[in-house]
Design a protein around this motif. Structure first.
Motif, PDB file in Angstrom:
ATOM      1  N   THR A 133      41.552  32.429  42.240  1.00 33.39           N
ATOM      2  CA  THR A 133      40.856  33.531  42.885  1.00 33.39           C
ATOM      3  C   THR A 133      41.817  34.619  43.332  1.00 33.39           C
ATOM      4  OG1 THR A 133      40.874  32.055  44.761  1.00 33.39           O
ATOM      5  CG2 THR A 133      38.752  32.449  43.722  1.00 33.39           C
ATOM      6  N   THR A 134      43.109  34.261  43.436  1.00 33.47           N
ATOM      7  CA  THR A 134      44.071  35.253  43.894  1.00 33.47           C
ATOM      8  C   THR A 134      44.149  36.438  42.923  1.00 33.47           C
ATOM      9  OG1 THR A 134      45.659  33.718  42.948  1.00 33.47           O
ATOM     10  CG2 THR A 134      45.606  33.893  45.339  1.00 33.47           C
ATOM     11  N   PHE A 163      41.584  37.686  50.750  1.00 34.15           N
ATOM     12  CA  PHE A 163      41.268  36.282  50.501  1.00 34.15           C
ATOM     13  C   PHE A 163      41.338  35.480  51.797  1.00 34.15           C
ATOM     14  CE2 PHE A 163      42.677  31.950  49.258  1.00 34.15           C
ATOM     15  CZ  PHE A 163      41.499  31.564  48.664  1.00 34.15           C
TER      16      PHE A 163
END
Lengths: 120, 168
Positions: free
Chosen positions: B26-27, B35
């Motif tokens: 997801t980074t 995040f």
């Protein structure tokens, strides 16, 4: 019996929260929530003595609270756990060296007082 | 023609699905500060909802089972035949996992009052689903708890860090 269960629940709950908090802050911030990473973290935590004893203490607290509900009213059991919240904040300041500002003290006291009112 | 070519819009959909399901890093999509924010808020909301709903389902199940505390040890296993209790236990595991994650980057003195919001949610659930009577002192208690939660939400989750490093 009632008082024994109450004291057991509050003490083990306080110890459980402090121990798991210490273990998790030692572990450091979790960044990765993918399945592999989570399994790795779980394996690492299961070898962390603070987490293991803390989780056991939480379990003792949970079951003694359920047993307490069997012999006492909810309006007696819930305020008692609310007092545990203040104790946990005091110990977090003393043992975990957390910087508890006035807003957190006020918050802890307000939540405990509110729980007392709700269970009245 | 390439053997594995996929229409561009389908590739986009697939990559989005992988991100949503947590299978993709997801980074690459949400980085750094954003995040941290998202995971913090997700864990707070998850901890509050899973704790409240877990206890709620557990008490519904226990009432159905007519459980006797003095029963034999095997009787304790019998309660897992109740689907409400199973769902409740599952939610309490979710609560414990998000509480632990939260504690990995937040102070205990921050997490405790915040999760006190579950008392408010419990009262609301009782009012809406069980049609319980909510007295004046109960409403007052709900108001006082909410005030405490709002006060603590405004503080930095980890008070030891510098002001630039914290998650708002």
């Amino acid at each position: 019996m009632t008082w024994f269960l109450l004291v057991l629940s509050v003490i083990s709950g306080t110890a459980g929260d402090l121990l798991t908090a210490k273990g998790m802050s030692d572990h450091g911030e979790i960044h990765d929530f993918r399945l592999n990473a989570v399994l790795q973290i779980a394996a690492r935590l299961s070898r962390n003595m603070f987490i293991v004893t803390g989780t056991l203490a939480q379990a003792v607290s949970f079951f003694s609270f359920v047993a307490l509900l069997g012999v006492a009213d909810l309006s007696f059991a819930v305020p008692a756990t609310a007092l545990g919240n203040v104790a946990k904040t005091v110990f977090a300041r003393l043992f975990l060296k957390e910087h508890v500002g006035w807003r957190r003290w006020a918050g802890a006291l307000l939540v405990s007082f509110g729980v007392l009112l709700v269970s009245m | 023609m390439k053997p594995f070519s996929v229409a561009p819009h389908r590739m986009l959909l697939a990559s989005q699905l992988r991100v949503v399901s947590g299978l993709a890093p997801t980074t690459k999509v949400v980085t750094g500060r954003d995040f941290s924010k998202i995971k913090h808020h997700t864990c707070v909301v998850l901890a509050i909802i899973a704790n409240t709903l877990g206890n709620f389902l557990l008490s519904v199940g226990m009432r159905q089972m007519d459980f006797q505390p003095s029963a034999a040890p095997l009787e304790y296993l019998r309660i897992f035949a109740n689907p409400w209790i199973d769902a409740g236990v599952l939610l309490l595991i979710v609560w414990f996992a998000s509480q632990l994650s939260l504690l990995s980057w937040s102070d205990l003195s921050y997490v405790l009052p915040i999760t006190g919001a579950s008392y408010v949610l419990t009262a609301v659930l009782g009012k809406v689903f069980l049609h319980e009577f909510v007295s004046i002192s109960r409403w007052l208690g709900i108001l006082v708890i909410s005030l405490g939660v709002v006060l603590v939400v405004g503080t930095a989750p980890k008070a030891k860090l510098g002001p630039r490093e914290v998650i708002p």
